[in-house]
Scaffold this active site. Structure first.
Site, PDB file in Angstrom:
ATOM      1  N   CYS A   7       0.902  -1.296  -0.001  1.00 13.10           N
ATOM      2  CA  CYS A   7       0.027   0.257   0.012  1.00 13.10           C
ATOM      3  C   CYS A   7       0.891   1.190   0.065  1.00 13.10           C
ATOM      4  O   CYS A   7       0.585   2.414  -0.809  1.00 13.10           O
ATOM      5  CB  CYS A   7      -0.915  -0.158   1.197  1.00 13.10           C
ATOM      6  SG  CYS A   7      -2.325  -1.218   1.093  1.00 13.10           S
ATOM      7  N   ASP A  30      10.650  -6.216  -8.680  1.00 13.78           N
ATOM      8  CA  ASP A  30      10.628  -7.026  -7.469  1.00 13.78           C
ATOM      9  C   ASP A  30      12.391  -6.907  -6.974  1.00 13.78           C
ATOM     10  O   ASP A  30      13.305  -6.814  -7.986  1.00 13.78           O
ATOM     11  CB  ASP A  30      10.575  -8.410  -7.783  1.00 13.78           C
ATOM     12  CG  ASP A  30      10.441  -9.471  -6.575  1.00 13.78           C
ATOM     13  OD1 ASP A  30       9.253  -9.732  -6.212  1.00 13.78           O
ATOM     14  OD2 ASP A  30      11.393  -9.477  -5.577  1.00 13.78           O
ATOM     15  N   HIS A  46      -6.379  -2.172  -1.325  1.00 11.32           N
ATOM     16  CA  HIS A  46      -5.774  -3.385  -0.471  1.00 11.32           C
ATOM     17  C   HIS A  46      -6.686  -4.570  -0.658  1.00 11.32           C
ATOM     18  O   HIS A  46      -8.035  -4.679  -0.017  1.00 11.32           O
ATOM     19  CB  HIS A  46      -5.662  -2.836   0.770  1.00 11.32           C
ATOM     20  CG  HIS A  46      -4.872  -4.141   1.721  1.00 11.32           C
ATOM     21  ND1 HIS A  46      -3.554  -4.050   1.783  1.00 11.32           N
ATOM     22  CD2 HIS A  46      -5.385  -5.081   2.413  1.00 11.32           C
ATOM     23  CE1 HIS A  46      -3.524  -4.998   2.555  1.00 11.32           C
ATOM     24  NE2 HIS A  46      -4.338  -5.669   2.792  1.00 11.32           N
ATOM     25  N   ASN A  86       1.229 -16.009  -5.158  1.00 12.83           N
ATOM     26  CA  ASN A  86       1.167 -16.929  -3.956  1.00 12.83           C
ATOM     27  C   ASN A  86       0.151 -16.369  -3.085  1.00 12.83           C
ATOM     28  O   ASN A  86       0.174 -15.236  -2.724  1.00 12.83           O
ATOM     29  CB  ASN A  86       2.700 -16.905  -3.086  1.00 12.83           C
ATOM     30  CG  ASN A  86       3.795 -17.367  -4.150  1.00 12.83           C
ATOM     31  OD1 ASN A  86       3.472 -18.365  -4.863  1.00 12.83           O
ATOM     32  ND2 ASN A  86       4.891 -16.651  -4.381  1.00 12.83           N
ATOM     33  N   HIS A  97      -0.562  -8.459   0.504  1.00 12.47           N
ATOM     34  CA  HIS A  97      -1.329  -7.649  -0.322  1.00 12.47           C
ATOM     35  C   HIS A  97      -1.274  -8.200  -1.771  1.00 12.47           C
ATOM     36  O   HIS A  97      -0.085  -8.399  -2.321  1.00 12.47           O
ATOM     37  CB  HIS A  97      -0.498  -6.212  -0.476  1.00 12.47           C
ATOM     38  CG  HIS A  97      -1.197  -4.995  -1.287  1.00 12.47           C
ATOM     39  ND1 HIS A  97      -1.699  -4.080  -0.941  1.00 12.47           N
ATOM     40  CD2 HIS A  97      -1.512  -5.307  -2.685  1.00 12.47           C
ATOM     41  CE1 HIS A  97      -2.036  -3.129  -1.757  1.00 12.47           C
ATOM     42  NE2 HIS A  97      -1.908  -3.967  -2.931  1.00 12.47           N
ATOM     43  N   HIS A  99      -0.423  -9.650  -5.223  1.00 17.76           N
ATOM     44  CA  HIS A  99       0.500  -9.201  -6.119  1.00 17.76           C
ATOM     45  C   HIS A  99       0.702 -10.453  -7.138  1.00 17.76           C
ATOM     46  O   HIS A  99       0.494 -11.267  -6.545  1.00 17.76           O
ATOM     47  CB  HIS A  99       1.804  -8.995  -5.407  1.00 17.76           C
ATOM     48  CG  HIS A  99       2.341  -9.583  -4.694  1.00 17.76           C
ATOM     49  ND1 HIS A  99       1.976  -9.919  -3.244  1.00 17.76           N
ATOM     50  CD2 HIS A  99       3.384 -10.655  -4.736  1.00 17.76           C
ATOM     51  CE1 HIS A  99       2.669 -10.840  -2.668  1.00 17.76           C
ATOM     52  NE2 HIS A  99       3.617 -11.382  -3.362  1.00 17.76           N
ATOM     53  N   HIS A 101       3.472 -12.044  -9.767  1.00 19.23           N
ATOM     54  CA  HIS A 101       4.658 -11.945 -10.364  1.00 19.23           C
ATOM     55  C   HIS A 101       4.701 -12.095 -11.762  1.00 19.23           C
ATOM     56  O   HIS A 101       4.448 -13.279 -12.110  1.00 19.23           O
ATOM     57  CB  HIS A 101       5.540 -12.996  -9.509  1.00 19.23           C
ATOM     58  CG  HIS A 101       5.817 -13.012  -7.994  1.00 19.23           C
ATOM     59  ND1 HIS A 101       6.800 -12.416  -7.408  1.00 19.23           N
ATOM     60  CD2 HIS A 101       4.735 -13.200  -7.101  1.00 19.23           C
ATOM     61  CE1 HIS A 101       6.562 -12.654  -6.158  1.00 19.23           C
ATOM     62  NE2 HIS A 101       5.541 -13.223  -5.776  1.00 19.23           N
TER      63      HIS A 101
END
Ligand code: DGP
Length: 113
Positions: A7, A30, A46, A86, A97, A99, A101
């Site tokens: 956030c 990353d 969020h 994940n 939060h 995400h 990849h």
């Protein structure tokens, strides 16, 4: 979420190396890259994880996949790429939060590596 690092990154309170941004999502590199191209794509709102995706908030997830396809083209990941999210402890989710990849620039094993 006051104590959520992503956030804070989304709000610009913590700096990140941005790959894409609009009013709904942010994509940034990353810190611990697992491939030559390793970009995280997050909703600015969020959402804890993929386990919390609902009819009400799923529109942003579709948008994230549009952004992923655009970034994959931009980064010339013509040979392929992987998108991973994940969710929860068993999957090793370290930041709570949602995400995704976006990984590319090498070949990948399955289901991990
Ligand atoms: P996961 O393990 O799926 O929850 O992935 C979290 C990823 O977030 C991990 O690959 C490292 C990355 N990460 C954690 N903190 C930061 C940060 O402050 N900045 C950036 N750019 N990446 C971060």
């Amino acid at each position: 979420m006051d104590d959520c690092i992503f956030c804070k990154i989304a709000k610009g309170e913590i700096p990140s190396n941005k790959a894409y941004e609009d009013d709904k999502v942010l994509a940034f590199y990353d810190l611990e890259p697992q491939a030559p191209v390793h970009i995280l794509i997050i909703p600015k709102e969020h959402i804890v994880s993929a386990a919390e995706i609902t009819e009400e908030n799923s529109r942003v997830v579709a948008h994230i996949f549009e952004v992923a396809a655009k970034l994959a083209k931009e980064k010339k990941l013509d040979g392929g790429f992987r998108i991973v999210s994940n969710a929860g402890e068993d999957a090793g989710q370290s930041v709570k939060h949602l995400h995704f990849h976006l990984l590319g620039g090498r070949t990948f094993g399955w289901p991990a590596g």
